[in-house]
Design an enzyme around this catalytic site. Structure first.
Site, short mmCIF file in Angstrom:
data_model
loop_
_atom_site.label_atom_id
_atom_site.label_comp_id
_atom_site.label_asym_id
_atom_site.label_seq_id
_atom_site.Cartn_x
_atom_site.Cartn_y
_atom_site.Cartn_z
CG HIS A 157 -5.58 2.27 6.95
ND1 HIS A 157 -5.70 0.97 6.51
CD2 HIS A 157 -6.77 2.57 7.55
CE1 HIS A 157 -6.90 0.51 6.84
NE2 HIS A 157 -7.56 1.46 7.47
NE ARG A 181 -2.09 0.73 4.03
CZ ARG A 181 -1.35 1.43 4.88
NH1 ARG A 181 -0.86 2.61 4.54
NH2 ARG A 181 -1.05 0.95 6.07
CE1 TYR A 211 1.75 2.48 8.56
CE2 TYR A 211 0.61 4.13 9.88
CZ TYR A 211 0.70 3.36 8.74
OH TYR A 211 -0.26 3.48 7.76
#
Ligand SMILES: Cc1ncc(C[n+]2csc(CCOP(=O)(O)OP(=O)(O)O)c2C)c(N)n1
Ligand SMILES: [Mg+2]
Length: 355
Positions: A254, A250, A263
């Protein structure tokens, strides 16, 4: 053109990669590219429209176009697709109107399109709840001797949910014609894959269910298409379910509401950008002289037309009435829902008075 994937041996190990020749003519190959490129354009437009307030939130497919398009186009017209919130581009490639798909991200209680007509279930946000639905539909089809196949997309995180296990186990027991395509994009929001599973591959689980398992490069559209097509053909012929793990990444956060700098590193994202599925497929088509600049310009123009229509339709859409959100949860409203609706009514009336 060649597809490459690795099969899971019945005793649970991964076999050596195998190559399979695909029977796709140049027009079909160009159409695969077209769908991926248009998918990327509508994805970018959905992100832009979210930034401009026309959508509430959006979960991007950027980087996952090969996995979504390759799997979806392997379906026949009467087959069923069970997508997640991540799969806008897959549903678009299936032929559902992009404005209708985006109803979910407008915050509508309605799924936007007619699932029965499109043979596409609503995009589900609760993880993996649609997997047992896919198995159930496939079991029913088998009992009715209806030769259709259900394909369900799952994320790596969703594959860790109990519903995935139940759906896969039931599908294997009843040899239901369903194909589970797990897009392993390395993250479940901020949780990296190695913090949510200890095994080296999701595909390996297939051996435990007693179904064929396949590990495929999810950024290679031909391999995804080939592996999915083989699984669909087997399912339709009575050979039962298959678990396919498409390894991908990805590229965007998100959702538009996520801050991924917390992160993961830019270096990691750049390494995956270098494996861009669209650029990679275009390079292959160019090498074999299957596309020229005129074709690419036509695809670009089509993308701009769709993007303009998205903008007009979404900015022109009437505002939804937030009171409606309580109306379709249960046939008879629970006392809690009733209390929440009354509270919202009070709040909205107070705001209206001050305006
Ligand atoms: C049952 C359930 N639990 C938790 C959530 C919250 N949630 C939304 S997306 C997500 C991560 C899912 O990751 P993955 O399945 O890998 O899909 P991806 O977003 O990477 O495509 C979580 C935990 C949810 N939607 N449903
Ligand atoms: Mg994921």
């Amino acid at each position: 053109m060649t597809a490459v994937w690795r099969d899971v041996a019945p005793d649970g190990g991964l076999r050596e990669p195998c190559s399979y020749e695909l029977e796709l003519d140049p027009a079909q190959l160009r159409d695969l590219y077209r769908l991926m490129a248009l998918g990327r354009r509508v994805d970018r437009q959905a992100i832009n429209l979210t930034r401009q307030g026309a959508l509430g939130v959006y979960a991007s497919s950027l980087g996952q176009e090969a996995a979504q398009v390759g799997a979806t186009v392997a379906l026949e017209q009467d087959d069923w697709l069970f997508p997640t919130y991540r799969d806008t581009v897959g549903v678009f490639a299936r032929g559902v109107d992009i404005v209708e798909i985006l109803a979910l991200f407008q915050g509508s209680w309605h799924c936007g399109f007619d699932p029965l007509r499109c043979r596409v279930a609503p995009l589900t946000t609760p993880l993996a709840t649609h997997a047992p639905h896919a198995t159930g539909l496939a079991m029913a089809a088998r009992l009715r001797h209806d030769p259709i196949v259900a394909l369900t997309f799952l994320g790596d995180g969703a594959a860790s949910e109990g519903d995935s296990h139940e759906a896969m186990n039931m599908a294997a027991v009843f040899q239901a014609p369903v194909v589970f395509v797990v897009q392993n994009n390395h993250y479940a929001i901020s949780v990296p894959i190695d913090l949510q599973m200890h095994a080296s591959s999701i595909a390996l689980r297939a051996a435990g269910y007693g179904m064929p398992g396949v590990l495929v490069d999810g950024n290679d559209v031909l391999s995804v298409y080939g592996a999915t097509r083989a699984a669909i053909d087997r399912a339709r012929a009575g050979g039962g379910p298959t678990l396919i793990e498409a390894v991908t990444y990805r590229i965007e956060p998100h959702t538009t509401a996520d801050d991924d700098t917390r992160y993961r590193s830019a270096v990691e994202i750049d390494a995956w950008r270098a494996r861009d599925p669209l650029e990679r497929f275009l390079a292959l088509l160019r090498e074999s002289d299957m596309v020229d600049d005129a074709f690419l310009a036509t695809v670009d123009a089509e993308g701009e037309t769709i993007a303009a229509r998205m903008r007009d339709a979404l900015f022109g859409a009437p505002d939804g009435d937030p009171r409606e959100m309580f109306d379709h949860v249960y046939a008879a409203k629970t006392s809690q829902l009733q209390a929440q609706q009354t509270a919202l009514d009070r709040e909205l009336s107070a705001t209206e008075e001050t305006e």
